[in-house]
Scaffold this motif. Structure first.
Motif, PDB file in Angstrom:
ATOM      1  N   ARG A  89       0.851  -1.187   0.000  1.00  0.00           N
ATOM      2  CA  ARG A  89       0.000   0.000   0.000  1.00  0.00           C
ATOM      3  C   ARG A  89       0.886   1.236   0.000  1.00  0.00           C
ATOM      4  NH1 ARG A  89      -5.366   1.313   3.432  1.00  0.00           N
ATOM      5  NH2 ARG A  89      -5.493   3.488   2.852  1.00  0.00           N
ATOM      6  N   TYR A  90       0.518   2.212  -0.832  1.00  0.00           N
ATOM      7  CA  TYR A  90       1.279   3.458  -0.900  1.00  0.00           C
ATOM      8  C   TYR A  90       0.380   4.571  -1.416  1.00  0.00           C
ATOM      9  CZ  TYR A  90       1.503   2.117  -5.811  1.00  0.00           C
ATOM     10  OH  TYR A  90       1.161   1.737  -7.083  1.00  0.00           O
ATOM     11  N   ARG A  91       0.873   5.801  -1.281  1.00  0.00           N
ATOM     12  CA  ARG A  91       0.135   6.967  -1.763  1.00  0.00           C
ATOM     13  C   ARG A  91       1.028   7.731  -2.735  1.00  0.00           C
ATOM     14  NH1 ARG A  91      -1.598   9.118   2.909  1.00  0.00           N
ATOM     15  NH2 ARG A  91       0.236  10.400   3.163  1.00  0.00           N
ATOM     16  N   THR A  92       0.474   8.045  -3.897  1.00  0.00           N
ATOM     17  CA  THR A  92       1.221   8.813  -4.887  1.00  0.00           C
ATOM     18  C   THR A  92       1.012  10.310  -4.664  1.00  0.00           C
ATOM     19  OG1 THR A  92      -0.611   8.844  -6.459  1.00  0.00           O
ATOM     20  CG2 THR A  92       0.965   7.026  -6.667  1.00  0.00           C
ATOM     21  N   ALA A 139      -0.735  10.405  -9.923  1.00  0.00           N
ATOM     22  CA  ALA A 139      -1.667   9.289  -9.733  1.00  0.00           C
ATOM     23  C   ALA A 139      -2.097   8.667 -11.058  1.00  0.00           C
ATOM     24  CB  ALA A 139      -2.887   9.743  -8.936  1.00  0.00           C
ATOM     25  N   VAL A 177      -5.469   8.740  -4.880  1.00  0.00           N
ATOM     26  CA  VAL A 177      -4.004   8.775  -4.854  1.00  0.00           C
ATOM     27  C   VAL A 177      -3.379   7.590  -4.115  1.00  0.00           C
ATOM     28  CG1 VAL A 177      -3.835  11.280  -5.116  1.00  0.00           C
ATOM     29  CG2 VAL A 177      -3.963  10.285  -2.822  1.00  0.00           C
ATOM     30  N   SER A 178      -4.196   6.810  -3.427  1.00  0.00           N
ATOM     31  CA  SER A 178      -3.685   5.644  -2.709  1.00  0.00           C
ATOM     32  C   SER A 178      -3.927   4.386  -3.529  1.00  0.00           C
ATOM     33  CB  SER A 178      -4.370   5.507  -1.345  1.00  0.00           C
ATOM     34  OG  SER A 178      -4.078   6.610  -0.533  1.00  0.00           O
ATOM     35  N   ARG A 190      -7.021   1.081  -6.977  1.00  0.00           N
ATOM     36  CA  ARG A 190      -6.882   2.511  -6.668  1.00  0.00           C
ATOM     37  C   ARG A 190      -7.974   2.819  -5.647  1.00  0.00           C
ATOM     38  NH1 ARG A 190      -6.837   7.276 -11.285  1.00  0.00           N
ATOM     39  NH2 ARG A 190      -5.797   8.858 -10.005  1.00  0.00           N
ATOM     40  N   ASP A 225      -9.705   7.787  -2.568  1.00  0.00           N
ATOM     41  CA  ASP A 225      -9.088   9.109  -2.487  1.00  0.00           C
ATOM     42  C   ASP A 225      -8.371   9.493  -3.779  1.00  0.00           C
ATOM     43  OD1 ASP A 225      -6.664   7.680  -2.433  1.00  0.00           O
ATOM     44  OD2 ASP A 225      -6.175   8.257  -0.381  1.00  0.00           O
ATOM     45  N   GLN A 231       3.939   8.745  -0.020  1.00  0.00           N
ATOM     46  CA  GLN A 231       4.075   7.897   1.160  1.00  0.00           C
ATOM     47  C   GLN A 231       4.782   6.616   0.723  1.00  0.00           C
ATOM     48  OE1 GLN A 231       0.315   6.602   2.671  1.00  0.00           O
ATOM     49  NE2 GLN A 231       1.207   5.231   4.169  1.00  0.00           N
TER      50      GLN A 231
END
Length: 103
Positions: free
Chosen positions: A7-10, A15, A48-49, A43, A46, A81
């Protein structure tokens, strides 16, 4: 077989590019059909995650896929993240590829 979740956030501006790179991985997987791999990517709402779930043999066949190598090549530039990697142990499944059971 091992199952992991990543799991990560761009960064917001990256994105959609991340989605394009992930789709390229799945297009190549359709052509190559590597044995010993079940893989899904999501995806989150949100926008972006992202969450990736893979059940794979060792060594991980995904690491040999050129489109996946391209996806990973500049990931640090796209993310806000850092990826969090979690090993998963199946309790049950319905309609998904079977995963190994926890001991």
């Amino acid at each position: 077989m091992k199952t992991i979740m990543v799991r990560y956030r761009t960064k917001p501006e990256h994105a959609d590019a991340n989605v394009a790179l992930v789709r390229a991985v799945f297009e190549e997987l359709q052509k190559l059909a590597p044995a010993g791999l079940c893989y899904a990517s999501y995806r989150l709402a949100d926008g972006v995650s992202f969450v990736h779930v893979a059940t794979h043999a060792e060594p991980n066949p995904l690491s040999q896929v050129p489109a996946f190598q391209a996806f990973q090549a500049k990931i640090k530039e796209r993310i806000e993240q850092p990826p969090e990697i979690t090993e998963l142990f199946a309790v049950g499944s319905y309609g998904l590829e079977p995963a190994p059971e926890a001991g």
